[in-house]
Design a protein around this motif. Structure first.
Motif, PDB file in Angstrom:
ATOM      1  N   VAL A  55       0.836  -1.195   0.000  1.00  0.00           N
ATOM      2  CA  VAL A  55       0.000   0.000   0.000  1.00  0.00           C
ATOM      3  C   VAL A  55       0.877   1.253   0.000  1.00  0.00           C
ATOM      4  CG1 VAL A  55      -0.182  -0.004   2.525  1.00  0.00           C
ATOM      5  CG2 VAL A  55      -1.950   1.107   1.168  1.00  0.00           C
ATOM      6  N   TYR A  56       0.434   2.281  -0.722  1.00  0.00           N
ATOM      7  CA  TYR A  56       1.134   3.567  -0.811  1.00  0.00           C
ATOM      8  C   TYR A  56       2.613   3.359  -1.177  1.00  0.00           C
ATOM      9  CZ  TYR A  56      -3.035   4.686   1.883  1.00  0.00           C
ATOM     10  OH  TYR A  56      -4.335   4.789   2.328  1.00  0.00           O
ATOM     11  N   ASP A  57       2.840   2.588  -2.215  1.00  0.00           N
ATOM     12  CA  ASP A  57       4.205   2.268  -2.645  1.00  0.00           C
ATOM     13  C   ASP A  57       4.728   3.405  -3.532  1.00  0.00           C
ATOM     14  OD1 ASP A  57       6.564   1.119  -3.381  1.00  0.00           O
ATOM     15  OD2 ASP A  57       5.668  -0.382  -4.726  1.00  0.00           O
ATOM     16  N   TRP A  58       5.087   4.519  -2.908  1.00  0.00           N
ATOM     17  CA  TRP A  58       5.500   5.706  -3.657  1.00  0.00           C
ATOM     18  C   TRP A  58       6.777   5.462  -4.462  1.00  0.00           C
ATOM     19  CZ3 TRP A  58       1.958   9.241  -4.144  1.00  0.00           C
ATOM     20  CH2 TRP A  58       0.987   9.374  -3.152  1.00  0.00           C
ATOM     21  N   ARG A  59       7.639   4.578  -4.008  1.00  0.00           N
ATOM     22  CA  ARG A  59       8.894   4.321  -4.719  1.00  0.00           C
ATOM     23  C   ARG A  59       8.722   3.309  -5.842  1.00  0.00           C
ATOM     24  NH1 ARG A  59      13.172   2.782  -0.277  1.00  0.00           N
ATOM     25  NH2 ARG A  59      14.459   2.578  -2.164  1.00  0.00           N
TER      26      ARG A  59
ATOM     27  N   HIS B  26       0.302  -0.545  -4.815  1.00  0.00           N
ATOM     28  CA  HIS B  26      -0.852   0.360  -4.776  1.00  0.00           C
ATOM     29  C   HIS B  26      -0.348   1.787  -4.672  1.00  0.00           C
ATOM     30  CE1 HIS B  26      -3.344   2.984  -2.156  1.00  0.00           C
ATOM     31  NE2 HIS B  26      -4.291   2.651  -3.015  1.00  0.00           N
ATOM     32  N   ILE B  27      -1.042   2.702  -5.342  1.00  0.00           N
ATOM     33  CA  ILE B  27      -0.688   4.114  -5.254  1.00  0.00           C
ATOM     34  C   ILE B  27      -1.963   4.946  -5.329  1.00  0.00           C
ATOM     35  CG2 ILE B  27      -0.428   4.529  -7.732  1.00  0.00           C
ATOM     36  CD1 ILE B  27       1.825   5.876  -4.881  1.00  0.00           C
ATOM     37  N   GLU B  28      -1.899   6.135  -4.765  1.00  0.00           N
ATOM     38  CA  GLU B  28      -3.034   7.048  -4.866  1.00  0.00           C
ATOM     39  C   GLU B  28      -2.541   8.434  -5.250  1.00  0.00           C
ATOM     40  OE1 GLU B  28      -4.869   7.209  -1.034  1.00  0.00           O
ATOM     41  OE2 GLU B  28      -3.320   8.472  -0.172  1.00  0.00           O
ATOM     42  N   PHE B  29      -3.369   9.127  -6.000  1.00  0.00           N
ATOM     43  CA  PHE B  29      -3.152  10.531  -6.300  1.00  0.00           C
ATOM     44  C   PHE B  29      -4.465  11.263  -6.023  1.00  0.00           C
ATOM     45  CE2 PHE B  29      -0.017   8.383  -9.065  1.00  0.00           C
ATOM     46  CZ  PHE B  29       1.134   8.949  -8.529  1.00  0.00           C
ATOM     47  N   THR B  30      -4.391  12.561  -5.834  1.00  0.00           N
ATOM     48  CA  THR B  30      -5.553  13.311  -5.387  1.00  0.00           C
ATOM     49  C   THR B  30      -6.391  13.798  -6.563  1.00  0.00           C
ATOM     50  OG1 THR B  30      -4.471  15.473  -5.371  1.00  0.00           O
ATOM     51  CG2 THR B  30      -4.205  14.080  -3.407  1.00  0.00           C
ATOM     52  N   TRP B  31      -7.643  14.130  -6.242  1.00  0.00           N
ATOM     53  CA  TRP B  31      -8.546  14.673  -7.258  1.00  0.00           C
ATOM     54  C   TRP B  31      -7.941  15.932  -7.879  1.00  0.00           C
ATOM     55  CZ3 TRP B  31     -14.101  16.820  -5.908  1.00  0.00           C
ATOM     56  CH2 TRP B  31     -14.753  17.191  -7.098  1.00  0.00           C
TER      57      TRP B  31
ATOM     58  N   MET C 173      -2.759  -1.240  -8.179  1.00  0.00           N
ATOM     59  CA  MET C 173      -4.104  -0.783  -7.819  1.00  0.00           C
ATOM     60  C   MET C 173      -4.060   0.714  -7.591  1.00  0.00           C
ATOM     61  SD  MET C 173      -5.960  -3.658  -5.572  1.00  0.00           S
ATOM     62  CE  MET C 173      -5.766  -5.408  -5.860  1.00  0.00           C
ATOM     63  N   PHE C 174      -5.169   1.391  -7.932  1.00  0.00           N
ATOM     64  CA  PHE C 174      -5.229   2.845  -7.876  1.00  0.00           C
ATOM     65  C   PHE C 174      -6.301   3.309  -6.899  1.00  0.00           C
ATOM     66  CE2 PHE C 174      -3.695   3.538 -12.538  1.00  0.00           C
ATOM     67  CZ  PHE C 174      -2.384   3.453 -12.115  1.00  0.00           C
ATOM     68  N   THR C 175      -6.069   4.504  -6.326  1.00  0.00           N
ATOM     69  CA  THR C 175      -7.081   5.226  -5.548  1.00  0.00           C
ATOM     70  C   THR C 175      -7.062   6.692  -5.960  1.00  0.00           C
ATOM     71  OG1 THR C 175      -6.792   3.780  -3.620  1.00  0.00           O
ATOM     72  CG2 THR C 175      -7.879   5.881  -3.235  1.00  0.00           C
ATOM     73  N   LEU C 176      -8.247   7.267  -6.124  1.00  0.00           N
ATOM     74  CA  LEU C 176      -8.402   8.702  -6.328  1.00  0.00           C
ATOM     75  C   LEU C 176      -8.827   9.299  -4.985  1.00  0.00           C
ATOM     76  CD1 LEU C 176      -8.318  10.957  -8.467  1.00  0.00           C
ATOM     77  CD2 LEU C 176     -10.757  10.568  -8.842  1.00  0.00           C
ATOM     78  N   MET C 177      -7.949  10.081  -4.372  1.00  0.00           N
ATOM     79  CA  MET C 177      -8.116  10.516  -2.985  1.00  0.00           C
ATOM     80  C   MET C 177      -8.866  11.849  -2.899  1.00  0.00           C
ATOM     81  SD  MET C 177      -5.080  10.800  -0.147  1.00  0.00           S
ATOM     82  CE  MET C 177      -5.419  10.476   1.591  1.00  0.00           C
ATOM     83  N   LEU C 178      -9.816  11.932  -1.970  1.00  0.00           N
ATOM     84  CA  LEU C 178     -10.616  13.141  -1.782  1.00  0.00           C
ATOM     85  C   LEU C 178     -10.156  13.977  -0.598  1.00  0.00           C
ATOM     86  CD1 LEU C 178     -14.201  11.658  -2.336  1.00  0.00           C
ATOM     87  CD2 LEU C 178     -12.618  12.600  -4.042  1.00  0.00           C
TER      88      LEU C 178
ATOM     89  N   GLY D 294      -7.204  -3.346  -9.915  1.00  0.00           N
ATOM     90  CA  GLY D 294      -8.428  -2.991  -9.214  1.00  0.00           C
ATOM     91  C   GLY D 294      -8.361  -1.564  -8.712  1.00  0.00           C
ATOM     92  N   ILE D 295      -9.483  -1.108  -8.171  1.00  0.00           N
ATOM     93  CA  ILE D 295      -9.624   0.267  -7.687  1.00  0.00           C
ATOM     94  C   ILE D 295     -10.121   0.248  -6.251  1.00  0.00           C
ATOM     95  CG2 ILE D 295     -10.789   2.480  -8.025  1.00  0.00           C
ATOM     96  CD1 ILE D 295      -8.919   1.804 -10.326  1.00  0.00           C
ATOM     97  N   TRP D 296      -9.424   0.989  -5.376  1.00  0.00           N
ATOM     98  CA  TRP D 296      -9.937   1.222  -4.029  1.00  0.00           C
ATOM     99  C   TRP D 296     -10.664   2.557  -4.058  1.00  0.00           C
ATOM    100  CZ3 TRP D 296      -4.950   0.275  -0.604  1.00  0.00           C
ATOM    101  CH2 TRP D 296      -4.408  -0.969  -0.914  1.00  0.00           C
TER     102      TRP D 296
END
Length: 606
Positions: free
Chosen positions: A199-203, A220-225, A265-270, A347-349
């Protein structure tokens, strides 16, 4: 799907093969859907028509309503004729015998984005009395002097063509997500690469290459809206695309021997928690500039500004505002258009609230931010937003598994199990998976009692195992009060596997501990996303609850009693089969020095 439009200024011409569908006070748009693939007695959960607006004639908004057409139309329809030799009751399909009542409305406000109309009532009516095809009409309302242009089913770019997405329960009760435009794989098929994900594997590390004994490990990685939507109708996918490019250069070996690019896996963070404990609102600034009266924090507009007495101010998105919701729905639709067909995206979280969980705020030390926010944002409004959010994601990603992190903090005046029940009932109906955070070797919120029965963390996983995908993520706080982190992570992983996880999301710091027990990697590969019919191994963990239940007047919760079993079961109540649970403190030193020695059972009846 077939579409066309009728035009008053060219009343005798048919427009069946035009690449655009103009909508205005002088045109109407028609759709015809072949529903032969939908079971006649299907229980329709939702149906949404999504259209891409390519351009418009003037910077003016336009209200557009969707109607069910009573009078069927055929190829060659014109302003005057529904079919050759069969006129409309009134020109332009305006008669009471031509069109039914309004199903839903949308306000078109800008080009370069998706808009959706809810057609659920029409689909439910059709399912009760299925007759041929379903006919839908879109008509402008009001006096606005503007024309908007939808992409039609003849549009060159296939991914921008109209979409009708239907979700339904089959007669036997199985929940099946379905899109009439393309085949949707059923949950649990091999299209989902089952493995641990960091999770949150920025590297964006190459986890299997670093230690091949791990086997395949995804990221998994996330970026913001605000990262991806810098202006109305404009989307910048460069961060997601670059992440995929780097991951594509890495390889994993799946359990069937297939070598593939590392899945992500991706997340779009609010919204998220800052390092100082304050909340950050990741809504693009242009959204709030279109909404009057928004407060500012550090010079930028925010949704809600909350500040309990003696505490730092914090920002929360404007979850219940129609303009805010419309902008987010468009961003999610674009997100799906970009990545739903990408095979490397596993997949998408769903980012649903603060730190991607289903809660708009949480306490920080002695600062009760949820209570402060509740004076402005009601429980009903936020739960209504979550309901719509899940539908937007299900419609945008018909081919991808989705998970929602059903945290207990959605409403300050309702219990955690209550909110989890509301959220997961809707999620399961849409085929969205359940993801539980704060996985540990055992949890005081594992099971519920009385009014909470069946809706605590592991109760909920057991309720839906085999029906929707299940996932777990450990607590970020780690093994607080634990002497041996290797033992802790060993038992924690078995807890998730015993509850039939599709995948387990691991923080990077856990991998070194797991490397101390090489066989756990193989156990994960053999157990993740497996059913009784395809499991290559079965096992049981002899253990019992690590804490006593806490029960109030009408509800309670506690640690999980009994064994953990993975398709191998032990019956305690058979005569001669009784056992005694032994805690770690009751075991001999040579047992407790190993990670396996946390629990045991002894029989005195052999």
């Amino acid at each position: 799907m077939v579409d066309t439009y009728l035009m008053a200024r060219d009343p005798d011409k048919a427009h069946d093969l035009d690449p655009v569908l103009p909508i205005s006070n002088r045109t109407v748009v028609l759709f015809r859907f072949d529903l032969s693939g939908l079971p006649e007695d299907a229980d329709v959960v939702s149906a949404n028509l999504a259209l891409w607006v390519d351009s418009r004639s003037a910077p003016v908004p336009l209200d557009v309503a969707a109607h069910r057409l009573i009078r069927a139309w055929e190829d060659g329809a014109t302003w005057y004729m529904a079919a050759p030799g069969r006129p409309w009751q009134l020109a332009g399909a305006k008669g009471d015998l031509d069109r039914g009542e309004v199903l839903s409305r949308q306000t078109l406000s800008r080009p370069g984005q998706w808009y959706m109309w809810d057609l659920t009532p029409a689909l439910r009516e059709w399912a009760i009395r299925p007759v041929g095809t379903l006919h839908i009409l879109l008509a402008a309302e009001g006096e606005a002097s503007v024309e908007y242009y939808f992409a039609s089913s003849e549009w060159d770019e296939v991914k921008l063509r109209p979409r009708l997405t239907i979700r339904y329960r089959e007669p036997k009760g199985f929940i099946s997500p379905a899109s009439l435009s393309r085949e949707v794989p059923a949950y649990g098929k091999s299209y989902f690469p089952a493995m641990p994900y960091v999770v949150y594997d920025w590297r964006n590390r190459d986890w299997q290459a670093e230690n091949p004994q791990r086997g395949p490990v995804g990221s998994h990685i996330e970026f913001t809206w605000e990262d991806i939507n810098p202006a109305p109708g404009r989307f910048d996918w460069s961060q997601f695309d670059e992440y995929l490019r780097v991951a594509r250069s890495q390889q994993v070996t799946l359990r069937d021997g297939t070598i593939a690019p590392k899945p992500v896996m991706f997340t779009l963070m609010l919204a998220g928690s800052g390092e100082d404990g304050r909340f950050q609102d990741f809504t693009p600034a242009w959204v709030y500039e279109a909404i009057e009266g928004r407060p500012k924090l550090n010079g930028r507009p925010v949704g809600y500004l909350i500040q309990p007495e003696g505490c730092q101010p914090a920002a929360v998105p404007l979850y219940d505002d129609p303009t805010w919701q419309s902008a987010l729905a468009a961003a999610i639709a674009a997100f799906g258009a970009r990545y739903d067909d990408d095979p490397q995206v596993a997949g998408i979280w769903i980012g649903a609230g603060l730190d991607d969980e289903t809660q708009p705020a949480k306490p920080v030390n002695s600062c009760d931010y949820p209570a402060e926010l509740a004076q402005q944002l009601s429980c009903e409004a936020y739960m209504g937003f979550l309901d719509r959010l899940m539908t937007w994601y299900a419609d945008a990603f018909p081919h991808k598994p989705l998970w929602i992190q059903a945290a207990p903090g959605a409403c300050v005046d309702r219990s955690g199990p209550w909110s989890r029940r509301q959220i997961m009932t809707k999620a399961a109906a849409l085929g969205i998976g359940y993801k539980a955070n704060a996985l540990q070797p055992d949890m005081v919120t594992a099971v519920g009692y009385l009014n909470s029965a069946g809706w605590q963390k592991m109760d909920t996983a057991d309720r839906y195992a085999g029906k929707i995908p299940i996932a777990f993520e450990p607590a970020f706080s780690g093994p607080v009060g634990e002497d041996d982190p290797v033992e802790y992570v060993y038992w924690m992983v078995h807890n998730g596997l015993a509850h039939h996880a599709t995948f387990i999301a691991l923080q990077s710091q856990w991998l070194d501990d797991l490397d101390q027990i090489p066989e756990i990697w193989e156990t994960m590969q053999d157990s993740l996303n497996r059913t009784a019919s395809n499991a290559s191994t079965v096992w049981i963990v002899l253990r019992d609850a690590e804490c006593e239940p806490v029960v109030w007047v009408n509800a309670g919760n506690g640690c999980e009693p009994g064994d953990w079993d993975f398709y191998l079961y032990r019956l305690e109540d058979i005569p001669g089969n009784g056992t005694v649970h032994l805690r770690e403190s009751e075991l001999p030193p040579e047992s407790t020095e190993q990670p396996y020695g946390r629990h045991a059972r002894r029989t005195d009846e052999a």
